[in-house]
Design a protein around this motif. Structure first.
Motif, short mmCIF file in Angstrom:
data_model
loop_
_atom_site.label_atom_id
_atom_site.label_comp_id
_atom_site.label_asym_id
_atom_site.label_seq_id
_atom_site.Cartn_x
_atom_site.Cartn_y
_atom_site.Cartn_z
N LEU A 78 0.85 -1.17 0.15
CA LEU A 78 -0.04 -0.04 0.02
C LEU A 78 0.83 1.18 -0.14
O LEU A 78 0.27 2.38 -0.31
N VAL A 79 2.15 1.02 0.30
CA VAL A 79 3.03 2.23 0.26
C VAL A 79 3.12 2.70 -0.88
O VAL A 79 3.61 3.79 -1.36
N PRO A 107 1.48 2.98 -4.00
CA PRO A 107 0.72 4.06 -4.62
C PRO A 107 0.74 5.50 -3.74
O PRO A 107 0.80 6.53 -4.51
N VAL A 108 1.10 5.50 -2.63
CA VAL A 108 1.42 6.66 -1.85
C VAL A 108 2.65 7.33 -2.53
O VAL A 108 2.77 8.54 -2.51
N LEU A 109 3.75 6.32 -2.58
CA LEU A 109 4.95 7.06 -3.00
C LEU A 109 4.72 7.63 -4.44
O LEU A 109 5.46 8.67 -4.95
N PHE A 110 3.89 7.03 -5.17
CA PHE A 110 3.85 7.45 -6.83
C PHE A 110 3.11 8.68 -6.75
O PHE A 110 3.53 9.79 -7.23
N ILE A 111 2.05 8.92 -5.82
CA ILE A 111 1.15 10.25 -5.80
C ILE A 111 2.20 11.34 -5.37
O ILE A 111 2.30 12.34 -5.68
N MET A 112 2.95 10.82 -4.03
CA MET A 112 4.08 12.06 -3.60
C MET A 112 5.01 12.56 -4.98
O MET A 112 5.22 13.77 -5.02
N TYR A 113 5.55 11.49 -5.53
CA TYR A 113 6.50 11.90 -6.52
C TYR A 113 5.93 12.84 -7.71
O TYR A 113 6.41 13.58 -8.34
N TYR A 114 4.45 12.23 -7.88
CA TYR A 114 3.74 12.78 -8.96
C TYR A 114 3.82 14.30 -8.70
O TYR A 114 3.65 15.27 -9.40
N GLY A 115 3.27 14.63 -7.43
CA GLY A 115 3.12 15.84 -6.86
C GLY A 115 4.63 16.88 -7.08
O GLY A 115 4.42 17.98 -7.67
N LYS A 120 13.28 6.13 -14.83
CA LYS A 120 13.90 5.82 -13.68
C LYS A 120 13.15 5.31 -12.36
O LYS A 120 13.32 4.35 -11.49
N TYR A 121 12.10 6.49 -12.21
CA TYR A 121 11.26 6.09 -11.27
C TYR A 121 10.47 4.84 -11.00
O TYR A 121 10.24 4.18 -10.03
N PHE A 122 9.89 4.40 -12.40
CA PHE A 122 8.90 3.28 -12.40
C PHE A 122 10.12 2.07 -12.09
O PHE A 122 9.49 0.94 -11.60
N PHE A 123 10.99 2.10 -12.56
CA PHE A 123 12.13 0.62 -12.43
C PHE A 123 12.34 0.90 -10.62
O PHE A 123 12.34 -0.28 -10.05
N TRP A 124 12.49 1.73 -9.87
CA TRP A 124 12.36 1.75 -8.56
C TRP A 124 11.47 1.48 -7.84
O TRP A 124 11.43 0.54 -6.94
N LEU A 125 10.03 1.92 -8.31
CA LEU A 125 9.05 1.39 -7.56
C LEU A 125 8.74 -0.14 -7.92
O LEU A 125 8.29 -0.95 -7.17
N GLY A 126 9.11 -0.58 -9.24
CA GLY A 126 9.15 -2.01 -9.55
C GLY A 126 9.98 -2.71 -8.74
O GLY A 126 9.51 -4.00 -8.25
N ALA A 127 11.07 -2.25 -8.46
CA ALA A 127 12.10 -2.88 -7.45
C ALA A 127 11.60 -3.01 -5.99
O ALA A 127 11.66 -4.20 -5.46
N LEU A 128 10.84 -2.03 -5.50
CA LEU A 128 10.32 -2.04 -4.20
C LEU A 128 9.03 -3.15 -4.27
O LEU A 128 8.89 -3.88 -3.12
N PHE A 129 8.48 -3.17 -5.20
CA PHE A 129 7.40 -4.03 -5.45
C PHE A 129 7.66 -5.55 -5.15
O PHE A 129 7.19 -6.37 -4.56
N PHE A 130 8.72 -5.93 -6.17
CA PHE A 130 9.26 -7.36 -5.81
C PHE A 130 9.87 -7.71 -4.53
O PHE A 130 9.88 -8.71 -3.99
N ILE A 131 10.58 -6.68 -4.01
CA ILE A 131 11.40 -6.72 -2.61
C ILE A 131 10.21 -7.01 -1.59
O ILE A 131 10.54 -7.79 -0.78
N PHE A 132 9.16 -5.96 -1.71
CA PHE A 132 8.00 -6.29 -0.74
C PHE A 132 7.42 -7.69 -1.01
O PHE A 132 7.17 -8.58 0.31
N LEU A 133 7.02 -8.14 -2.07
CA LEU A 133 6.61 -9.59 -2.23
C LEU A 133 7.56 -10.50 -1.62
O LEU A 133 7.00 -11.56 -1.18
#
Length: 338
Positions: free
Chosen positions: A14-15, A17-25, A58-71
Motif C-alpha cells: 500500500l506504500v 501508490p502513496v509514493l507514486f502520488i507524492m512523486y507525481y506531486g 527511472k522512478y518506475f524501475f525503482w517502484l518495481g524493485a520495491l514491489f518485488f522486494i516487498f513480495l
C-alpha cells in the motif's frame, strides 16, 4: 499446496501508490517552477540535456524493485513433501441468521455485522476442528460443508447478507435439521452446532428439532445478537435507506428473544451466550468444544515447504541495478562551433 508464510507484508504494498502520488506531486511542482523560466523551447536551449521521460522511467524501475522486494518478504512457499498424519478434531457447524431483523442497529454497527465479526473470530479460535457454515432465514442453506478450509469459511461469512435468503423469517428448525443432515450421523463422536441469531419469528417446530439433534448426539450452543430494548429495521429501497414497516405502515420494532435462545441451548445441554460479551463467549465456547469427544481422521498433510522468496528478491535487485544505470539527463554529442 501453495501458501504465503508472512501475509502481513502485503500491507507494505500500500506504500507504493502513496509514493507514486507524492512523486507525481513533486514533478508537478518542478514543472511549474521551470515554466517560470520560459517556454519549452527556451528550456530546451537552457537545459539541452534534460529529459522528463528518463526521470519517470527511472522512478518506475525503482517502484518495481520495491514491489518485488516487498513480495519477497511474504515468502511464498509450496509444499515439498506429503505425509499421512492422524489428527483428532471435532465437527462443528455454525448457523448464522441472515434474516432482515439482523439489520437492526441496536448494537453497532448492526446485528449482522457484529455477528459476522464474532463468527470470524470464533473460526480463528477453532482452528484444528472441522467447520461447516449454514446461513438461515425463512429457510436454511448449507453454505459450506464440514471442512478445514478456514480461509474459505471466513470468506463465506464476510459475504453473508439477507439478500442471499430466498425467503425471510427465522427458521431455527430448518437450520437444526439441515445441520443434522450435514453431520456424519454414523459416527459416534459428539458434534456441536453454534447458532448465532436474534431469535425473532421462531416457530414451535424448533424445540422438536432440538430433540432430533439430541438423538443424533449433537449439542447446540446459542449466541444472542441484539438488545431487549430493540431497534427499528432499516432496509434499502431503490438505493435509499428506509425503515421496514408492517402492512399498516407502522415501523417494525425488532427485539432479541433471549428466553427462546436460552431455551434452545438449555434443552440441548449446551450453553447460551450474549454477543456483547464477545471475547468471554468465544473463549468459553472454545473450552467447551475442546472437551468434546474427538474423532480421528487420517489425512495427507504437507510437512515440508520450499521457499521461493529469493526469486522475487533477485528480480527486485535486478530492477534496482537497471535503475542505477539509467541517467536522468541525456548524453549530448560533442558539437563543434565554427
Amino acid at each position: 499446496m501453495f501458501r504465503i508464510e508472512e501475509p502481513v507484508y502485503f500491507y507494505w504494498l500500500l506504500v507504493l501508490p502513496v509514493l507514486f502520488i507524492m512523486y507525481y506531486g513533486l514533478v508537478r511542482i518542478k514543472k511549474r517552477d521551470l515554466a517560470k523560466l520560459g517556454s519549452e523551447k527556451v528550456l530546451s536551449i537552457l537545459m539541452p540535456d534534460y529529459s522528463k521521460y528518463r526521470v519517470w522511467i527511472k522512478y518506475f524501475f525503482w517502484l518495481g524493485a520495491l514491489f518485488f522486494i516487498f513480495l519477497s518478504l511474504t515468502n511464498p512457499q509450496h509444499g515439498g513433501r506429503k505425509e499421512k498424519v492422524t489428527a483428532k478434531s471435532s465437527d462443528i457447524i455454525v448457523a448464522l441468521d441472515i434474516s432482515n431483523s439482523m439489520l437492526a442497529e441496536d448494537i453497532a454497527p448492526s446485528r449482522l455485522e457484529r455477528a459476522k465479526r464474532f463468527t470470524s473470530k470464533l473460526i480463528r479460535q477453532l482452528r484444528g476442528e472441522r467447520i461447516g457454515l449454514i446461513l438461515f432465514a425463512g429457510q436454511a442453506y448449507l453454505q459450506m460443508p464440514l471442512t478445514a478450509d478456514y480461509a474459505a469459511s471466513e470468506l463465506f461469512v464476510a459475504s453473508a447478507h439477507p439478500d442471499l435468503a430466498g425467503t425471510q423469517g427465522t427458521s431455527f428448525a430448518d437450520a437444526i435439521r439441515l445441520a443434522i443432515q450435514s453431520f456424519d450421523i454414523q459416527s459416534d463422536h459428539q458434534k456441536a452446532m453454534i447458532i448465532i441469531s436474534d431469535g425473532e419469528d421462531h416457530e414451535e417446530n424448533a424445540l422438536k428439532a432440538v430433540d432430533e439433534a439430541n438423538n443424533a448426539n449433537i449439542v447446540i450452543y446459542t449466541v444472542a445478537v441484539g438488545t431487549e430494548e430493540g431497534s427499528y429495521v432499516p432496509v434499502m429501497v431503490r438505493g435509499r435507506k428506509e425503515l421496514k414497516t408492517t402492512e399498516t405502515g407502522e415501523p417494525v420494532m425488532s427485539k432479541v428473544n433471549l428466553a427462546f435462545i436460552e431455551e434452545i441451548a438449555r434443552k440441548s445441554g449446551g450453553g447460551a451466550y450474549n454477543i456483547v460479551e464477545e471475547n468471554a463467549a468465544i473463549q468459553d465456547l472454545k473450552n467447551r468444544i475442546d472437551l468434546l469427544a474427538k474423532r480421528e481422521l487420517e489425512q495427507e498433510s504437507f510437512t515440508d515447504f520450499n521457499s521461493y522468496y529469493q526469486y522475487l528478491l533477485l528480480i527486485g535487485v535486478f530492477l534496482l541495478f537497471i535503475e542505477v544505470l539509467i541517467f536522468e539527463r541525456k548524453t549530448l554529442k560533442n558539437t563543434e562551433y565554427v
